[in-house]
Design a protein around this motif. Structure first.
Motif, PDB file in Angstrom:
ATOM      1  N   PHE A   1      21.440  29.694  44.434  1.00  0.00           N
ATOM      2  CA  PHE A   1      21.490  31.152  44.464  1.00  0.00           C
ATOM      3  C   PHE A   1      20.490  31.694  43.450  1.00  0.00           C
ATOM      4  N   LEU A   2      19.854  32.817  43.789  1.00  0.00           N
ATOM      5  CA  LEU A   2      18.885  33.425  42.892  1.00  0.00           C
ATOM      6  C   LEU A   2      18.921  34.932  43.084  1.00  0.00           C
ATOM      7  N   SER A   3      19.131  35.657  41.987  1.00  0.00           N
ATOM      8  CA  SER A   3      19.148  37.110  42.026  1.00  0.00           C
ATOM      9  C   SER A   3      18.151  37.612  40.993  1.00  0.00           C
ATOM     10  N   ILE A   4      17.137  38.333  41.455  1.00  0.00           N
ATOM     11  CA  ILE A   4      16.080  38.779  40.551  1.00  0.00           C
ATOM     12  C   ILE A   4      15.749  40.248  40.789  1.00  0.00           C
ATOM     13  N   GLN A   5      15.022  40.830  39.837  1.00  0.00           N
ATOM     14  CA  GLN A   5      14.584  42.211  39.961  1.00  0.00           C
ATOM     15  C   GLN A   5      13.282  42.270  40.752  1.00  0.00           C
ATOM     16  N   GLU A   6      13.104  43.345  41.460  1.00  0.00           N
ATOM     17  CA  GLU A   6      11.865  43.593  42.192  1.00  0.00           C
ATOM     18  C   GLU A   6      10.677  43.453  41.235  1.00  0.00           C
ATOM     19  N   GLY A   7       9.641  42.748  41.702  1.00  0.00           N
ATOM     20  CA  GLY A   7       8.447  42.586  40.881  1.00  0.00           C
ATOM     21  C   GLY A   7       8.371  41.260  40.149  1.00  0.00           C
ATOM     22  N   GLU A   8       9.493  40.575  40.031  1.00  0.00           N
ATOM     23  CA  GLU A   8       9.495  39.275  39.340  1.00  0.00           C
ATOM     24  C   GLU A   8       8.949  38.174  40.258  1.00  0.00           C
ATOM     25  N   ASN A   9       8.573  37.078  39.636  1.00  0.00           N
ATOM     26  CA  ASN A   9       8.124  35.900  40.369  1.00  0.00           C
ATOM     27  C   ASN A   9       9.250  34.872  40.415  1.00  0.00           C
ATOM     28  N   LEU A  10       9.198  33.993  41.411  1.00  0.00           N
ATOM     29  CA  LEU A  10      10.228  32.967  41.516  1.00  0.00           C
ATOM     30  C   LEU A  10       9.683  31.751  42.238  1.00  0.00           C
ATOM     31  N   THR A  11      10.338  30.610  41.988  1.00  0.00           N
ATOM     32  CA  THR A  11       9.983  29.377  42.673  1.00  0.00           C
ATOM     33  C   THR A  11      11.251  28.697  43.163  1.00  0.00           C
ATOM     34  N   VAL A  12      11.211  28.238  44.405  1.00  0.00           N
ATOM     35  CA  VAL A  12      12.305  27.494  45.011  1.00  0.00           C
ATOM     36  C   VAL A  12      11.807  26.078  45.269  1.00  0.00           C
ATOM     37  N   TYR A  13      12.671  25.098  44.989  1.00  0.00           N
ATOM     38  CA  TYR A  13      12.286  23.703  45.113  1.00  0.00           C
ATOM     39  C   TYR A  13      13.080  23.000  46.214  1.00  0.00           C
ATOM     40  N   CYS A  14      12.408  22.063  46.855  1.00  0.00           N
ATOM     41  CA  CYS A  14      13.009  21.272  47.935  1.00  0.00           C
ATOM     42  C   CYS A  14      12.654  19.823  47.641  1.00  0.00           C
ATOM     43  N   ASN A  15      13.657  18.999  47.342  1.00  0.00           N
ATOM     44  CA  ASN A  15      13.404  17.639  46.870  1.00  0.00           C
ATOM     45  C   ASN A  15      14.139  16.599  47.691  1.00  0.00           C
ATOM     46  N   SER A  16      13.506  15.433  47.822  1.00  0.00           N
ATOM     47  CA  SER A  16      14.107  14.329  48.560  1.00  0.00           C
ATOM     48  C   SER A  16      13.571  13.012  48.017  1.00  0.00           C
ATOM     49  N   SER A  17      14.290  11.944  48.283  1.00  0.00           N
ATOM     50  CA  SER A  17      13.796  10.610  47.962  1.00  0.00           C
ATOM     51  C   SER A  17      13.114   9.983  49.174  1.00  0.00           C
ATOM     52  N   SER A  18      13.128  10.719  50.294  1.00  0.00           N
ATOM     53  CA  SER A  18      12.527  10.223  51.527  1.00  0.00           C
ATOM     54  C   SER A  18      11.153  10.850  51.756  1.00  0.00           C
ATOM     55  N   VAL A  19      10.332  10.137  52.501  1.00  0.00           N
ATOM     56  CA  VAL A  19       9.011  10.635  52.878  1.00  0.00           C
ATOM     57  C   VAL A  19       9.098  11.334  54.227  1.00  0.00           C
ATOM     58  N   PHE A  20       8.425  12.450  54.353  1.00  0.00           N
ATOM     59  CA  PHE A  20       8.433  13.215  55.598  1.00  0.00           C
ATOM     60  C   PHE A  20       7.026  13.331  56.171  1.00  0.00           C
ATOM     61  N   SER A  21       6.938  13.343  57.493  1.00  0.00           N
ATOM     62  CA  SER A  21       5.642  13.540  58.143  1.00  0.00           C
ATOM     63  C   SER A  21       5.218  15.005  58.047  1.00  0.00           C
ATOM     64  N   SER A  22       6.177  15.890  57.973  1.00  0.00           N
ATOM     65  CA  SER A  22       5.876  17.310  57.807  1.00  0.00           C
ATOM     66  C   SER A  22       7.076  17.996  57.173  1.00  0.00           C
ATOM     67  N   LEU A  23       6.818  19.140  56.613  1.00  0.00           N
ATOM     68  CA  LEU A  23       7.900  19.913  56.023  1.00  0.00           C
ATOM     69  C   LEU A  23       7.693  21.378  56.378  1.00  0.00           C
ATOM     70  N   GLN A  24       8.786  22.024  56.727  1.00  0.00           N
ATOM     71  CA  GLN A  24       8.728  23.421  57.136  1.00  0.00           C
ATOM     72  C   GLN A  24       9.615  24.269  56.220  1.00  0.00           C
ATOM     73  N   TRP A  25       9.232  25.528  56.064  1.00  0.00           N
ATOM     74  CA  TRP A  25      10.055  26.506  55.355  1.00  0.00           C
ATOM     75  C   TRP A  25      10.436  27.614  56.335  1.00  0.00           C
ATOM     76  N   TYR A  26      11.710  28.000  56.280  1.00  0.00           N
ATOM     77  CA  TYR A  26      12.245  29.056  57.118  1.00  0.00           C
ATOM     78  C   TYR A  26      12.898  30.119  56.241  1.00  0.00           C
ATOM     79  N   ARG A  27      12.981  31.345  56.779  1.00  0.00           N
ATOM     80  CA  ARG A  27      13.798  32.379  56.158  1.00  0.00           C
ATOM     81  C   ARG A  27      14.812  32.851  57.197  1.00  0.00           C
ATOM     82  N   GLN A  28      16.051  33.012  56.751  1.00  0.00           N
ATOM     83  CA  GLN A  28      17.109  33.429  57.643  1.00  0.00           C
ATOM     84  C   GLN A  28      17.803  34.660  57.084  1.00  0.00           C
ATOM     85  N   GLU A  29      17.981  35.665  57.933  1.00  0.00           N
ATOM     86  CA  GLU A  29      18.707  36.867  57.533  1.00  0.00           C
ATOM     87  C   GLU A  29      20.083  36.838  58.187  1.00  0.00           C
ATOM     88  N   PRO A  30      21.049  37.547  57.591  1.00  0.00           N
ATOM     89  CA  PRO A  30      22.426  37.496  58.104  1.00  0.00           C
ATOM     90  C   PRO A  30      22.508  37.818  59.590  1.00  0.00           C
TER      91      PRO A  30
END
Lengths: 111, 116
Positions: A10-39
């Protein structure tokens, strides 16, 4: 067993701030995708990275694939309320049809 | 239609009853995926269809779950003898080729299943 771990959860920040989200695994992937989902909606693809070390930019969003293709990061510059949503990473293994989704990061940008 | 559609959007059922969830993929998309998502969590892969190939059922959590895809288009996910732990949002996605590392999955809005 969760193949892809995202942080923070979970991350709650003020407008204008910067942020970083991390995605980690011990497995190797041929590709990686990022998605955004709204309610109440399905995830929407933001980007696909396929090469170790690859960096892709989409306006204020910067995506990086780790050199070993085991991890990825999403950096948002000057966050806006419209960036609010659930961010999901998904990796496709070297073999197989599945996409393994991460645990998700719920981002709230406060005006 | 322009996108992936799913029906019903919401389904409330009693424990022990069977339910059927429907997915209409984008026309021409050969690959179809079913996922399950618990509240605010990531997606759990259930099953994958690609053209006329045998489906990849490796993600189905038990033999109470089954899915079929008729004529390479519409898919139905069936859950028999529903349990409370089956409560989740069930998402369907389709893509134009399938099994490729640059495929774009287009998701439907999901069916929210509640088992009382």
């Amino acid at each position: 067993t969760q193949l892809l771990e995202q942080s923070p959860q979970f991350l709650s920040i003020q407008e204008g701030e910067n942020l970083t989200v991390y995605c980690n695994s011990s497995s190797v992937f041929s590709s990686l995708q990022w998605y955004r989902q709204e309610p109440g909606e399905g995830p929407v693809l933001l980007v696909t990275v396929v090469t170790g070390g690859e960096v892709k930019k989409l306006k204020r969003l910067t995506f990086q694939f780790g050199d070993a293709r085991k991890d990825s990061s999403l950096h948002i510059t000057a966050a806006q309320p419209g960036d609010t949503g659930l961010y999901l990473c998904a990796g496709q293994p070297i073999t197989g049809n599945q996409f393994y989704f991460g645990t998700g990061t719920s981002l709230t940008v406060i005006p | 239609g322009a996108g992936v559609s799913q029906s019903p959007s919401n389904k409330v059922t009693e424990k022990g009853k069977d339910v059927e969830l429907r997915c209409d993929p984008i026309s021409g998309h050969t690959a179809l995926y079913w996922y399950r998502q618990s509240l605010g969590q990531g997606l759990e892969f259930l099953i994958y269809f690609q053209g006329n190939s045998a489906p990849d059922k490796s993600g189905l959590p038990s033999d109470r779950f089954s899915a079929e895809r008729t004529g390479g288009s519409v898919s139905t996910l069936t859950i028999q003898r529903t349990q409370q732990e089956d409560s989740a949002v069930y998402l369907c996605a389709s893509s134009i080729v399938g099994a490729g590392n640059t495929d774009t999955q287009y998701f439907g809005p999901g069916t929210r299943l509640t088992v009382l």
